[in-house]
Design an enzyme around this catalytic site. Structure first.
Site, short mmCIF file in Angstrom:
data_model
loop_
_atom_site.label_atom_id
_atom_site.label_comp_id
_atom_site.label_asym_id
_atom_site.label_seq_id
_atom_site.Cartn_x
_atom_site.Cartn_y
_atom_site.Cartn_z
N TYR A 166 27.33 10.63 -93.73
CA TYR A 166 27.10 11.06 -95.10
C TYR A 166 27.28 12.56 -95.22
O TYR A 166 26.93 13.32 -94.33
CB TYR A 166 25.69 10.63 -95.54
CG TYR A 166 25.55 9.12 -95.57
CD1 TYR A 166 25.11 8.41 -94.46
CD2 TYR A 166 25.92 8.40 -96.71
CE1 TYR A 166 25.03 7.02 -94.49
CE2 TYR A 166 25.84 7.02 -96.74
CZ TYR A 166 25.40 6.34 -95.63
OH TYR A 166 25.33 4.98 -95.64
N TYR A 200 20.12 1.46 -106.88
CA TYR A 200 21.06 1.26 -105.78
C TYR A 200 20.45 1.79 -104.49
O TYR A 200 20.03 2.93 -104.42
CB TYR A 200 22.38 1.98 -106.09
CG TYR A 200 23.40 1.86 -104.99
CD1 TYR A 200 23.87 2.99 -104.33
CD2 TYR A 200 23.88 0.61 -104.58
CE1 TYR A 200 24.80 2.89 -103.30
CE2 TYR A 200 24.79 0.49 -103.55
CZ TYR A 200 25.25 1.64 -102.92
OH TYR A 200 26.17 1.53 -101.89
N MET A 253 21.09 3.22 -101.10
CA MET A 253 22.20 3.84 -100.36
C MET A 253 22.06 3.60 -98.87
O MET A 253 23.00 3.20 -98.19
CB MET A 253 22.24 5.34 -100.64
CG MET A 253 22.49 5.65 -102.12
SD MET A 253 22.79 7.39 -102.41
CE MET A 253 21.14 8.04 -102.22
N HIS A 284 25.26 -2.39 -100.56
CA HIS A 284 26.43 -2.89 -99.83
C HIS A 284 26.05 -3.15 -98.37
O HIS A 284 25.30 -2.39 -97.77
CB HIS A 284 27.57 -1.87 -99.86
CG HIS A 284 28.17 -1.70 -101.22
ND1 HIS A 284 27.79 -0.69 -102.08
CD2 HIS A 284 29.13 -2.42 -101.88
CE1 HIS A 284 28.49 -0.80 -103.20
NE2 HIS A 284 29.30 -1.83 -103.11
N ASN A 289 27.39 -7.92 -90.66
CA ASN A 289 26.02 -7.52 -90.32
C ASN A 289 25.06 -8.66 -90.70
O ASN A 289 24.36 -8.60 -91.70
CB ASN A 289 25.67 -6.22 -91.08
CG ASN A 289 24.39 -5.60 -90.55
OD1 ASN A 289 23.61 -6.24 -89.87
ND2 ASN A 289 24.19 -4.33 -90.90
N ALA A 318 21.23 -7.95 -91.18
CA ALA A 318 20.89 -7.31 -92.46
C ALA A 318 20.97 -8.30 -93.60
O ALA A 318 20.09 -8.37 -94.45
CB ALA A 318 21.84 -6.14 -92.71
N TYR A 334 36.08 -1.68 -98.43
CA TYR A 334 35.04 -0.78 -98.97
C TYR A 334 34.82 0.41 -98.04
O TYR A 334 34.67 1.54 -98.45
CB TYR A 334 33.74 -1.55 -99.18
CG TYR A 334 32.59 -0.70 -99.70
CD1 TYR A 334 31.57 -0.30 -98.85
CD2 TYR A 334 32.54 -0.29 -101.03
CE1 TYR A 334 30.51 0.48 -99.32
CE2 TYR A 334 31.49 0.49 -101.51
CZ TYR A 334 30.49 0.86 -100.65
OH TYR A 334 29.45 1.64 -101.11
N TYR A 335 34.84 0.09 -96.72
CA TYR A 335 34.62 1.16 -95.74
C TYR A 335 35.95 1.74 -95.29
O TYR A 335 36.94 1.03 -95.11
CB TYR A 335 33.85 0.61 -94.53
CG TYR A 335 32.46 0.12 -94.89
CD1 TYR A 335 32.19 -1.25 -94.97
CD2 TYR A 335 31.43 1.00 -95.18
CE1 TYR A 335 30.92 -1.70 -95.32
CE2 TYR A 335 30.17 0.56 -95.52
CZ TYR A 335 29.92 -0.80 -95.60
OH TYR A 335 28.66 -1.24 -95.94
#
Lengths: 714, 163
Positions: free
Chosen positions: B34, B76, B78, B115, B120, B123, B141-142
């Site tokens: 980040y 959201y 993060m 997301h 995963n 998760a 997305y990544y």
């Protein structure tokens, strides 16, 4: 006085005195002018003196001295002139001179209370206790109705070890006080209680234990400091061999405070247990009543051995690792003098870790499952253990493993820095410590540690930047830390400068530390009067004793050592300008940049010195009495410290307190030897050598041998 | 895991003084890095970002932000996670319960969403356990990790009825 004034001028003169007392200096000078402008009294001694004294309070020191001396010359028989001169000297901290002046003043006015009081304060400050006693005696005879003369006279006798007189004086004083008022006034009750305890303290110092214990019993109700009463009684019972009574008292003291180690020592000395088991019983009995108390659990570790030691230390380690107590190692460290115990602790820690890693339990047949933090603290502890037994690589490995699991634990980073320091990697140590402090920038302790590590790595400007995060804005770091008397910082800087051959800077810092000690000794001045008023006499007497040997403190020892070493070096290799080695930042600059930096530094120093002058002049205007008059070096260039003609003389000045107060340390005599060697004084060398021999430890042997050889060669 | 005694999980605020702890955590927990803006924003969201303390040691964190889309407010998430050695001790649950509490107290949130990398599983199961559903798949997305696809997990919140 040989110059008496007529009534009109007398009134004016009295007004001058009043203005001085009320700090209305301008008005005082006005009145003085009125007297002196009259040609008949233009040379009136006392007026001149008072004018001088007033001017001194406005900062015009030179003029002040001129006027006062002139006034004194004109009227040598005036006690006022002598008194004023004394006050002037006192404001400049020339106490010996001031005492002489006061004595002269008293010759012309034997019964002047003001002068006597002033004189007595100076005498006790300069430790002229005989003089102090005389003065106090005079005051007592003049004002037996006041409290202070009695107390002062008693203290004087106490300090001169005339215990019986001191005690009797206080007894007589007690009789003159009405005995029932104190029942209604809390402050009086406290003061009376302190007085009684002080009396008792005197009896104890005199060795009159029976009398002391009876004194305690008689006055039990009036002594409100019950803790001191119990402690005194306990000690006295021991001295009088009333052991059963002593046991009861120390037991009740332990019940008051189970964490005071001295109580346990005293209990043991009274009960005289014959073996480990009986000793342990004393502590277990306390643990039963206070299960959360730490001392009764940890103190037995110092005398237990073998399986009993193992059992106890295992239990303590489990408890504290589970609770996550970071200083577990610190509390066990004293045990590391005994090899057996070191081995035992290490094995226990290793087993814990293995078992916790395998199935989260302290040992395989445990029922309880431990949270992951237990393993974390176990590893942390074991890493400290490895570091202590000098297995640095293993310790680092363990720390790095732990950091992979919990990189947020600041203690791990701090420990890593410490281990790297032990390995000699001062740069790596700084990096770790910097990481530690960056994780919690509100933690001042880590900030200080980081600055210390930077200084050790000769990154002094970085250290200043780091320290600046916690110091006052708009003030330079050096100034602020000097004001705060932050001596660890100054000593560390001195060592760093010295290592980098920046001798001027090193010496400056050493002198600053020395000045702090002088200041601290100065600071006791106000307490001579204050403590007598507040009756905190035991603390007062103890403070006097502390101040007497203040320079035995390790900060002074470190600073003096550093300074002496530098001066010895300067004797061997006299200073050449341009010898200076710059610190890391500076050595990477070009010549032009360096010149700019030097100019900037010189300008800043001049500004600083000017600002200080201005500040001190302001202080003069505002507070008449506090005339701080340190001589400021207007241009404190570091060269001034180095280019002196007789460095050994300076070294000797630093050495003198060490010989008085640190005579148990090898270094004191080692340094004395080196100074004497360069002066060629053989007898002094021999004396230092003999003293060094007496206190040398194994690690000092090489240096001792060198001294012997050098002496033999002479 | 309720059977371990002597475990305390507490949440603490994120300030200028301890923000680097958050950076370290994210570095070790997440495969994504980040940027500075992320951490600058975190300092402004108050209760929406928290550090998780396990027995007084910082081991986890949650960072949320308010997302407005077509006039509808969503919460959201993060980042939410804790260091590997401390997983399955209930820390994630405490962090997520905190998010729920904030959502409820501030009201007017339509949903909470986040997301998750499609592989995963632990998760995904964790969030499903708390009532989240997979509502969309975002391909690529990544940018720098594989698989690069992500699921969007969402939990609808019952909005407060206006009086």
């Amino acid at each position: 006085t040989s110059q008496p004034l007529p009534p009109k001028e007398k009134t004016l003169f009295n007004r001058i005195l009043k203005c001085y007392e009320q700090k209305q200096y301008k008005n005082g000078l006005k009145f003085a002018k009125q007297i002196l402008s009259n040609p008949k009294f233009a040379e009136h001694g006392e007026t001149l003196a008072m004018k001088g004294l007033t001017l001194n309070c406005t900062g015009k020191k030179e003029e002040a001295y001129e006027l006062v001396k002139r006034g004194l010359k004109n009227d040598l028989k005036s006690h006022v002139c002598w008194h004023v001169y004394g006050l002037l000297q006192r404001s400049d901290k020339k106490y010996d001179e001031a005492i002489k002046c006061y004595r002269n003043a008293l010759r012309w006015d034997k019964e002047n209370l003001h002068i006597l009081r002033d004189l007595s304060m100076l005498q006790v400050h300069m430790r002229d206790i005989e003089g102090y006693r005389e003065t106090r005696h005079a005051l007592l005879q003049l004002k037996p109705g006041q409290r202070a003369p009695w107390i002062g006279y008693a203290i004087a006798n106490h300090l001169l070890k005339d215990y019986t007189v001191a005690f009797k004086v206080l007894e007589e004083f007690g009789k003159t006080q009405q005995n029932d008022y104190y029942l209604f006034d809390e402050e009086m009750v406290y003061e009376h209680s302190e007085l009684l305890l002080y009396q008792n303290y005197i009896l104890q110092e005199a060795g009159l234990f029976q009398q002391a214990i009876e004194h305690l019993e008689t006055n039990k109700e009036k002594i409100v400091d019950k803790l001191s009463w119990l402690e005194y009684k306990g000690d006295l019972c021991v001295k009088l061999e009333r052991l059963e009574e002593a046991e009861k008292i120390f037991t009740s003291l332990v019940n008051r405070n189970p964490e005071n180690h001295s109580y346990y020592q005293k209990l043991e000395s009274v009960i005289k247990p014959s073996n480990e088991v009986e000793r342990l019983q004393i502590y277990d009995a306390v643990s039963a009543i206070f299960p959360k108390a730490d001392s009764p659990k940890s103190l037995p570790l110092t005398f237990l051995t073998g399986p009993m030691f193992q059992e106890r230390v295992d239990k303590i380690m489990r408890e504290q690792l589970k609770r996550g107590v970071p200083p577990l190692f610190v509390s066990l460290k004293p045990l590391y003098k005994e090899q057996e115990k070191v081995k035992c602790i290490g094995e226990i820690a290793e087993q814990f870790i293995r078992s916790l890693e395998a199935n989260s339990k302290f040992s395989p047949d445990d029922e309880e499952i431990e949270p992951p933090t237990t393993l974390l603290w176990a590893r942390f502890f074991y890493a400290q253990h490895l570091d202590k037994i000098k297995e640095y690589e293993k310790a680092l490995q363990l720390i790095n493993e732990s950091l992979e699991h919990t990189p947020t634990l600041i203690e791990l980073h701090v420990l890593k820095a410490k281990v790297l320091k032990h390995l000699g990697d001062t740069a790596g140590a700084v990096a770790s410590m910097d990481e530690a402090q960056s994780l919690d920038t509100a933690d001042r302790f880590i900030n200080c540690k980081c600055a210390a590590y930077m200084i050790r790595n000769d990154m002094i400007s970085d250290a200043e930047e780091t320290a600046a995060k916690f110091t006052r804005e708009n003030v330079s770091i050096d100034e602020y830390l000097k004001e705060m008397q932050c001596m660890w910082y100054e000593v560390a800087c001195a060592s760093a400068h010295s290592r980098a051959n920046r001798y001027g800077e090193a010496l400056k810092k050493c002198h600053e530390v020395d000045k702090h000690f002088t200041e601290i000794i100065e600071d006791q001045f106000d307490f001579h009067q204050y403590c007598m008023r507040k009756m905190t006499l035991r603390s007062y007497v103890k403070m006097l004793k502390l101040e007497d040997s203040l320079r035995s403190h390790r900060f002074y020892f470190q600073a003096a050592k550093a300074a002496i070493k530098v001066y010895i070096h300067l004797h061997d290799e006299p200073y050449q300008p341009g010898d200076r080695i710059q610190d890391e930042k500076e050595s990477s600059m070009s010549n032009a940049e360096l010149k700019k930096l030097r100019n900037k530094q010189r300008r800043q120093e001049r500004k600083k010195a000017a600002a200080e002058e201005r500040k001190k002049n302001e202080q003069h205007d505002k507070s008449g009495k506090k005339n701080h008059t340190d001589t400021i070096l207007i241009n404190p260039s570091f060269c001034n410290f180095c280019q002196i003609s007789n460095p050994l003389e300076q070294a000797q000045k630093f050495l003198a307190p060490l010989e008085l107060y640190c005579s148990g340390k090898f270094e004191t005599h080692y340094l004395a030897f080196q100074i004497a060697e360069r002066r060629g004084t053989l007898l002094v060398m021999l004396r230092a050598l003999l003293r060094a021999q007496k206190v040398a430890k194994e690690s000092d042997m090489p240096n001792l041998h060198v001294c012997r050889v050098r002496f033999a060669k002479k | 895991m309720g059977q371990i005694k002597g475990v305390r999980i507490e949440l603490g605020g994120i300030t200028q003084h301890n923000i680097k702890q958050l950076k370290r955590l994210n570095q070790y927990i997440f495969p994504v890095s980040y940027n500075d803006k992320f951490y600058k924003d975190v300092l402004e969201v108050g209760e929406l970002a928290k550090l998780a303390y396990f027995n007084d040691v910082v081991v986890g964190a949650v960072c949320c932000r308010v997302d407005v889309h077509d006039g509808v407010r969503h919460l959201y998430i993060m980042t939410l996670g804790c260091l590997a050695m401390y997983r399955r001790h209930g820390i994630g649950s405490v962090l997520l319960e905190h998010v729920f509490k904030i959502a409820k107290s501030q009201g007017s949130f339509h949903s909470i969403f986040l997301h998750v990398q499609i592989n995963n599983d632990s998760a995904i199961n964790f969030y499903k356990h708390f009532g989240f559903e997979i509502v969309e798949t975002k391909e690529h997305y990544y940018k720098r990790i594989e698989p690069s696809d992500a699921y969007v997990l969402e939990k609808r919140l019952i909005p407060e009825k206006s009086a």
